[in-house]
Structures are given as structure tokens and as C-alpha cells.
Design an enzyme around this catalytic site. Structure first.
Site, mmCIF file in Angstrom:
data_model
loop_
_atom_site.group_PDB
_atom_site.id
_atom_site.type_symbol
_atom_site.label_atom_id
_atom_site.label_comp_id
_atom_site.label_asym_id
_atom_site.label_seq_id
_atom_site.Cartn_x
_atom_site.Cartn_y
_atom_site.Cartn_z
ATOM 1 N N CYS A 20 0.824 -1.212 0.000
ATOM 2 C CA CYS A 20 0.000 0.000 0.000
ATOM 3 C C CYS A 20 0.859 1.263 0.000
ATOM 4 C CB CYS A 20 -1.002 0.012 1.149
ATOM 5 S SG CYS A 20 -0.276 -0.106 2.795
ATOM 6 N N HIS A 121 -2.886 1.007 7.086
ATOM 7 C CA HIS A 121 -2.934 1.014 5.631
ATOM 8 C C HIS A 121 -2.663 2.430 5.131
ATOM 9 C CE1 HIS A 121 -4.378 0.041 1.627
ATOM 10 N NE2 HIS A 121 -5.332 0.946 1.710
#
Length: 184
Positions: A20, A121
Site C-alpha cells: 500500500c 494502511h
């Protein structure tokens, strides 16, 4: 967020492994500038004598920390500024900010199954064509946020979640002169 379709020229990478950070950087800069190999190289530079590198996952599948994002941005003439959540988002000079990176809690999924585990994330947010977009790599397509006030509302909702963190991505000169923040 509204259902306005994103411009066809909007660059958006989808989530792969634990990359990510790679996707957030590329989505923010609107082109494929970074790869896993490049971020791994930066990990090696930041911890050259470490048997187990503290800046990425033990398995080498990504999950890079903030130090790697900051180092990667520096290689392209940008700086990341940690946003102090005690400040009002109205003091942010959005015209001086290239984009934003959020570190948000996210559910872990295996295929279609969502596990009761939350991990951090990296998500990019950027203005393109006069509108702001959530360029989260876990989304099928960029999500339209809207104008400046819509963005401030979106950011407030995000930073209210614990343990969300917000990084402002600015050009190095903007970092140095502090023009990303309204004077007191």
C-alpha cells in the site's frame, strides 16, 4: 463522497500484497515512480547493518513504515509533514499542499472474508481537475471527495479514528518556508 466519476486521466494502482505504501506514493504522484525494489533499497539504506529490517515486514512483502515513505518522497523533491491533530484543518493552506497520505486502520481480508484483525494502511488523497479524490488502493476506482470544504470534512472524519495519522505532502521549498499553514 459523491458518485461523480473520476476523470479518465486519473492514475490509480490497486492493492497488491502489502504494498500500500508503493501504491499510495504512485497514486499521489499520479504515475508509477516507485516499485517494491526501490522501497526495499531505501530500507537497506536506512538500516544497512540490520539482519531484520525494521522498516518493512519480516516476510519482505511490503508493509513499509513512515520512514520509507518520507525517504521516497525526498528522492522526488517532496517532504512529508506530520499533521498535528490538535490543530484545526481550517489552518491548512490546501493550495500549497501537493497531496495527503493517511495511515488508517483497515480490516485484513483473505479473499472475500474479512478477518477481525485491523492493520495500518497507507492511502493517498489528491486534487485532480479541481476535485479531491480518495486514491485508496483497496478501492476498485478512485472515490470523488469534492472541493476544499468536502476534503476538510473527509479528513476530519479520518483523523477522528484512532490510530489514524495524516501526512501533508509538499514541495521541499513549501516545507522550508512553512507556507502550508496559515500564520497564527
Amino acid at each position: 463522497m459523491s458518485e461523480t466519476p473520476p476523470p479518465t486521466s486519473l492514475y490509480h494502482e490497486r492493492q497488491h500484497l502489502e504494498l500500500c505504501a508503493v501504491h499510495a506514493l504512485n497514486n499521489l504522484l499520479q504515475q508509477r515512480l516507485f516499485s517494491k525494489e526501490e522501497l526495499d533499497r531505501l530500507c537497506g539504506q536506512l538500516a544497512p547493518d540490520s539482519l531484520l529490517n525494521p522498516h518493512r515486514s519480516l516476510l519482505g512483502t511490503g508493509n513499509y513504515d513512515v520512514n520509507i515513505l518520507m525517504a521516497a518522497l525526498l528522492t522526488r523533491g517532496f517532504a512529508a509533514i506530520w499533521w498535528d491533530k490538535r490543530r484545526s484543518l481550517t489552518s491548512l493552506v490546501l493550495s500549497r499542499v501537493h497531496g495527503l497520505i493517511l495511515n488508517i486502520p483497515s480490516n485484513v481480508t483473505l479473499g472475500f472474508v474479512s478477518l477481525p484483525i485491523r492493520r495500518k494502511h497507507w492511502v493517498a488523497v489528491r486534487q485532480v481537475g479541481g476535485s479531491y479524490y480518495n486514491l485508496d488502493s483497496k478501492l476498485k476506482a478512485p472515490a470523488h471527495i469534492g472541493g476544499e470544504e468536502d476534503l476538510r470534512k473527509f479528513l476530519q472524519e479520518q483523523v477522528a479514528q484512532e490510530p489514524c495519522q495524516l501526512l501533508l505532502v509538499v514541495e521541499r521549498e513549501v516545507e522550508e518556508d512553512g507556507s502550508w499553514l496559515l500564520p497564527l
